[in-house]
Design a protein around this motif. Structure first.
Motif, PDB file in Angstrom:
ATOM      1  N   MET A 147      -6.466  -1.544  -3.727  1.00  0.00           N
ATOM      2  CA  MET A 147      -5.574  -0.417  -4.106  1.00  0.00           C
ATOM      3  C   MET A 147      -4.765  -0.912  -5.332  1.00  0.00           C
ATOM      4  N   SER A 185      -5.494  -3.376   0.304  1.00  0.00           N
ATOM      5  CA  SER A 185      -4.170  -3.224  -0.650  1.00  0.00           C
ATOM      6  C   SER A 185      -4.681  -3.755  -1.782  1.00  0.00           C
ATOM      7  N   ALA A 228       0.919  -1.162  -0.065  1.00  0.00           N
ATOM      8  CA  ALA A 228      -0.162  -0.035   0.080  1.00  0.00           C
ATOM      9  C   ALA A 228       0.785   1.434   0.095  1.00  0.00           C
TER      10      ALA A 228
END
Length: 113
Positions: A91, A88, A40
């Motif tokens: 993302m 994450s 991340a």
């Protein structure tokens, strides 16, 4: 139904709205404590935006509270302009598709200095 008036929820709400981009993570940007948090941070650094971070390992109330706040079971968690974006994996998917960069641009997030 979650308790939105708990002290933890109020603190989290203040944190989420303090910076344009906030990452709740395990560890710190310089020393992430899990692979997902490390990924991340790498994504945010690659996007070149300014962001705040919260080390949930230092605060058990926030560590548990953020999962209720977002209704998302895992950490890290990304917020942009007070809105929950995802963990994450989300993302990474958004970044690879160019959607995260587009979201950051649309929200007029400040570049990292």
């Amino acid at each position: 139904m979650s308790d939105t008036t708990s002290p933890a929820n109020e603190r989290i709400s203040q944190i989420v709205n303090k910076d344009d981009v906030v990452l709740f993570m395990k560890g710190t940007p310089l020393f992430p404590q899990c692979g997902f948090s490390s990924r991340a941070i790498a994504i945010l650094d690659h996007c070149g935006v300014a962001y705040g971070s919260v080390d949930v390992l230092q605060d058990m109330e926030v560590r548990q509270g953020i999962k209720v706040f977002s209704d998302w079971p895992t950490i890290p968690q990304l917020y942009v302009k007070g809105e929950f974006v995802g963990g994450s994996d989300i993302m990474m998917e958004m970044f690879e598709a160019g959607e995260l960069q587009q979201l950051l641009a649309e929200k007029q997030v400040a570049p990292a200095s």
